[in-house]
Design a protein around this motif. Sequence first.
Motif, PDB file in Angstrom:
ATOM      1  N   ASN A   1      -7.022   7.389   3.649  1.00  0.00           N
ATOM      2  CA  ASN A   1      -6.548   6.389   4.612  1.00  0.00           C
ATOM      3  C   ASN A   1      -6.635   6.870   6.060  1.00  0.00           C
ATOM      4  O   ASN A   1      -6.057   6.260   6.960  1.00  0.00           O
TER       5      ASN A   1
ATOM      6  N   SER B   1       0.843  -1.191   0.000  1.00  0.00           N
ATOM      7  CA  SER B   1       0.000   0.000   0.000  1.00  0.00           C
ATOM      8  C   SER B   1       0.881   1.244   0.000  1.00  0.00           C
ATOM      9  O   SER B   1       1.278   1.749   1.064  1.00  0.00           O
TER      10      SER B   1
ATOM     11  N   ILE C   1      -0.597   4.325   1.976  1.00  0.00           N
ATOM     12  CA  ILE C   1      -0.397   4.322   3.428  1.00  0.00           C
ATOM     13  C   ILE C   1       1.058   4.640   3.759  1.00  0.00           C
ATOM     14  O   ILE C   1       1.354   5.353   4.721  1.00  0.00           O
TER      15      ILE C   1
ATOM     16  N   THR D   1      -7.428   4.546   8.995  1.00  0.00           N
ATOM     17  CA  THR D   1      -6.310   3.673   9.349  1.00  0.00           C
ATOM     18  C   THR D   1      -5.318   4.400  10.252  1.00  0.00           C
ATOM     19  O   THR D   1      -4.808   3.845  11.228  1.00  0.00           O
TER      20      THR D   1
ATOM     21  N   LEU E   1      -4.423  11.178  -0.243  1.00  0.00           N
ATOM     22  CA  LEU E   1      -4.079   9.862   0.296  1.00  0.00           C
ATOM     23  C   LEU E   1      -4.319   9.806   1.804  1.00  0.00           C
ATOM     24  O   LEU E   1      -4.782   8.790   2.334  1.00  0.00           O
ATOM     25  N   THR E   2      -4.011  10.899   2.497  1.00  0.00           N
ATOM     26  CA  THR E   2      -4.216  10.933   3.940  1.00  0.00           C
ATOM     27  C   THR E   2      -5.705  10.884   4.284  1.00  0.00           C
ATOM     28  O   THR E   2      -6.120  10.168   5.199  1.00  0.00           O
TER      29      THR E   2
END
Length: 504
Positions: free
Chosen positions: A440, A214, A217, A443, A436-437
């Motif tokens: 994700n 990933s 991540i 998570t 992306l942040t």
Amino acid sequence: MSAPAPRPSPPSPAPEPADRHRLRGTLGAGSIVFMVVAAAAPLTVVAGTVPLGLAAGNGAAFPMTFVLCAVVLLLFAVGFCAMSRHVPGAGAFYAYVARGLGAAPGLGSAFLALVTYTAVQAAVYGYLGATVDALVQHHGGPALPWYLYAAAALVVAGVLGYRHIELSGRVLGTLLVAEVAIVLVFDAVVAATGGLGSGRSTALFVPSQFLSGSLGIAIMFAIASFIGFEATAVFRDEARDPERTIPRATYLALVLIGAFYTLSSWAVVSAWGDDGAVARATEDPGNMIVATITAVLGPVGGDLAQVLLVTSLFAALLSFHNVLSRYLFALGNAGSMPPALGRSHARHASPHAASAAQSGTALALIAVFAVTGMDPVTQVFAWMAGTATLGVLALMALTCAAVLVFFRRSRVDTRFWHTALAPALGLAGLLVCLWLTVANFPTLIGGSPALALAIGGVLVAAFVLGTVLTRFTGDRPGTLPSPDAPGTVTGHDTAGTDLQEETR
């Protein structure tokens, strides 16, 4: 072809109010680098973030992710540094946004920055309290609540923040040298011996491995590791020669942080081998770095690493305390916070009132965490660090946009690379990292979509509150002074000058 019309003369800057206070100092690039690198907490990143990146990111190639993120942030830094000579004062992000995008987004960014840095400091308090408690129990001491250790650290940070900035600089420099030294010794031993028999890793140079797992991540964890480098401009008023010192400190901090993370994460992978490192990180990420240093340097090295992890966290704590104090100081001077916060100490030339207020805020948060029984690592640290990551990325993206708009409108600097291409590439990279942040984010904070939505709502609310406040205070965007205007590029101009001039 007719000759171009001459640009109108810039307006004279507004007179400086008699009650405005200023910070003073003679910090060089090295001292500022110590403070911002300490905020990035290098040993803490190697101990906490690297195992997570190996386990949940792109595996043994994770070290190369630090290189990618460093490049994006260097592109950001080009425009950031080019604009720094046109934005005197200690306002940092919000002063840049106000100058480029207007008063309302500027004050919105100020409130967003306050929430962001308060969150990251709260995260460090939680992690520090838990780490000290574990260390004390490991050596046979009593089990005490984590918040007692956090409160003790708060008192020390408050005392240092009250005094002259150069005292904090010396303390941070000493702690930073110690934590970096043990990791560099570990790196050197692994580079010389090949680790524990698996040989030196080459996974970071293999594109297929870098793109495996990933990557999103991995980028999210890596970009979060750089939080703190951008605070160089906060210390502008206390710099010896801000026009040169701030850019040098920014570039130097970024290069040193990026190189340190890349080298040290590569050494961790090489110590166990590609597959072994990923397996170890998956099984026990919290103790991986101490176990690795113990295996390579022996029990003494492992014990020393545990102690230096505590000092690394305190260094980060003190650095963010100084950053937050200067934000409050600048807002007090600009009239967006109570004027008392904009007072500087007669003897120490420090933002003593803002420092005391910031300590009070931190103490209140620690009390809330303690009363509600929140776990210092899985809740306080995870939730607050995630909040800070999202907030800092949003602030940097806004700053990049402000740089582009400012130079396009003012034409005070026409260098294409510095004022257009590099900031545009940096903005594109930051927007990808921000996306992306966000994608994700559950998570990053422990897997709860509802909590992720609530945290995002708090950040948006902080920004909106700042923008709305400008309506009630009657602020409006002003003109853009020329860099040659008197008082525009003074090394020790008053903190918050630009925001107040922009909002008159």
